[in-house]
Design an enzyme around this catalytic site. Structure first.
Site, PDB file in Angstrom:
ATOM      1  N   CYS A  21     -30.890  -7.014 -60.207  1.00 17.06           N
ATOM      2  CA  CYS A  21     -31.628  -7.472 -59.031  1.00 17.06           C
ATOM      3  C   CYS A  21     -31.003  -6.819 -57.797  1.00 17.06           C
ATOM      4  O   CYS A  21     -30.340  -5.782 -57.911  1.00 17.06           O
ATOM      5  CB  CYS A  21     -31.671  -8.993 -58.944  1.00 17.06           C
ATOM      6  N   ASN A  24     -27.237  -9.437 -57.142  1.00 14.47           N
ATOM      7  CA  ASN A  24     -26.493  -9.905 -58.334  1.00 14.47           C
ATOM      8  C   ASN A  24     -25.835 -11.274 -58.103  1.00 14.47           C
ATOM      9  O   ASN A  24     -24.782 -11.574 -58.671  1.00 14.47           O
ATOM     10  CB  ASN A  24     -25.463  -8.864 -58.781  1.00 14.47           C
ATOM     11  N   CYS A  26     -28.274 -14.113 -57.569  1.00 15.51           N
ATOM     12  CA  CYS A  26     -29.337 -15.094 -57.851  1.00 15.51           C
ATOM     13  C   CYS A  26     -30.076 -14.774 -59.159  1.00 15.51           C
ATOM     14  O   CYS A  26     -29.836 -15.399 -60.184  1.00 15.51           O
ATOM     15  CB  CYS A  26     -30.336 -15.172 -56.688  1.00 15.51           C
ATOM     16  N   ARG A  27     -30.954 -13.794 -59.116  1.00 18.42           N
ATOM     17  CA  ARG A  27     -31.855 -13.580 -60.255  1.00 18.42           C
ATOM     18  C   ARG A  27     -31.180 -12.993 -61.485  1.00 18.42           C
ATOM     19  O   ARG A  27     -31.336 -13.515 -62.600  1.00 18.42           O
ATOM     20  CB  ARG A  27     -33.035 -12.691 -59.826  1.00 18.42           C
ATOM     21  N   SER A  28     -30.446 -11.890 -61.314  1.00 13.75           N
ATOM     22  CA  SER A  28     -29.915 -11.235 -62.519  1.00 13.75           C
ATOM     23  C   SER A  28     -28.793 -12.015 -63.205  1.00 13.75           C
ATOM     24  O   SER A  28     -28.739 -12.002 -64.445  1.00 13.75           O
ATOM     25  CB  SER A  28     -29.508  -9.781 -62.245  1.00 13.75           C
ATOM     26  N   ASP A 137     -37.550 -12.706 -55.199  1.00 12.93           N
ATOM     27  CA  ASP A 137     -36.244 -12.963 -54.605  1.00 12.93           C
ATOM     28  C   ASP A 137     -36.235 -14.360 -53.965  1.00 12.93           C
ATOM     29  O   ASP A 137     -37.010 -14.628 -53.057  1.00 12.93           O
ATOM     30  CB  ASP A 137     -36.015 -11.886 -53.536  1.00 12.93           C
TER      31      ASP A 137
HETATM   32  P1  4NP Z   1     -30.711 -11.610 -55.860  1.00 16.09           P
HETATM   33  O1  4NP Z   1     -30.964 -12.362 -54.466  1.00 16.09           O
HETATM   34  O2  4NP Z   1     -31.140 -10.189 -55.665  1.00 16.09           O
HETATM   35  O3  4NP Z   1     -31.607 -12.343 -56.796  1.00 16.09           O
HETATM   36  O4  4NP Z   1     -29.236 -11.756 -56.173  1.00 16.09           O
HETATM   37  C1  4NP Z   1     -30.452 -11.859 -53.260  1.00 16.09           C
HETATM   38  C2  4NP Z   1     -29.176 -12.186 -52.883  1.00 16.09           C
HETATM   39  C3  4NP Z   1     -28.686 -11.722 -51.675  1.00 16.09           C
HETATM   40  C4  4NP Z   1     -29.466 -10.933 -50.864  1.00 16.09           C
HETATM   41  C5  4NP Z   1     -30.758 -10.611 -51.260  1.00 16.09           C
HETATM   42  C6  4NP Z   1     -31.240 -11.079 -52.460  1.00 16.09           C
HETATM   43  N1  4NP Z   1     -28.976 -10.485 -49.619  1.00 16.09           N
HETATM   44  O5  4NP Z   1     -29.728  -9.827 -48.891  1.00 16.09           O
HETATM   45  O6  4NP Z   1     -27.820 -10.741 -49.293  1.00 16.09           O
END
Ligand code: 4NP
Length: 168
Positions: A21, A24, A26-28, A137
């Site tokens: 993702c 790294n 939240c989703r992955s 996201d």
């Molecule tokens: P992820 O979510 O891609 O599912 O881990 C996010 C976590 C942090 C950010 C964006 C998406 N960020 O912009 O910090």
């Protein structure tokens, strides 16, 4: 015939899977924890999973607390995971590199070597139901988004396990 030079796992149902993702956190990591748990339940001892982000902002961090809480509510323990960034040798180390959304997939493809032998694609393509194409996201949204991530990741993990079981 096995393609030359590629160290594909020999054993039945074995696979190395990398979930990708943006951050790294939240989703992955959710995908890694859910897939590992469901694969174990399905008796697949030979799968290896990992996760990473295309971005480097959260390298070394534990998953977002909203993510670990939502996962724990369904019995998935992921708080021990630590974020890392996608690196070029991941394309040699994993059979499947599965992106959460189309922007992640584009970024993965940009880093992919010309002779890439990994399956690089969207994780949601493995879901058997009428799931959407992407895992959205949840970072800037409310708590419902984290539950939705779990719903989607559970559906895609179940489908991926069916695919891996049918492979040979
Ligand atoms: P992820 O979510 O891609 O599912 O881990 C996010 C976590 C942090 C950010 C964006 C998406 N960020 O912009 O910090």
């Amino acid at each position: 015939a096995v393609r030359e030079g590629l160290s594909m796992p020999e054993e039945a149902n074995s696979a190395r899977v990398l979930f990708v993702c943006l951050g790294n956190i939240c989703r992955s990591p959710t995908a890694q924890g859910v897939f590992e748990s469901l694969a174990k339940q399905a008796g697949m001892a030979n799968v290896q999973a990992d996760s990473c982000g295309t971005g480097d902002w959260h390298v070394g961090s534990a998953p977002d607390s909203r993510t670990t809480d939502a996962a724990a509510a369904r019995g998935y323990a992921i708080a021990h995971l630590r974020a890392r960034q996608l690196q070029s040798d991941d394309f040699d180390r994993f059979d499947y590199i599965l992106a959460m959304d189309k922007a992640n997939l584009h970024d993965v493809q940009t880093m992919s070597p010309r002779d890439c032998r990994s399956h690089v694609g969207l994780f949601m393509d493995f879901a058997r139901d009428r799931s959407p194409a992407e895992v959205p996201d949840p970072y800037y949204g409310g708590n419902k988004g984290f539950d939705q991530v779990l719903n989607l990741v559970e559906a895609a993990s179940a489908g991926l396990i069916l695919t891996l079981k049918a492979r040979r």
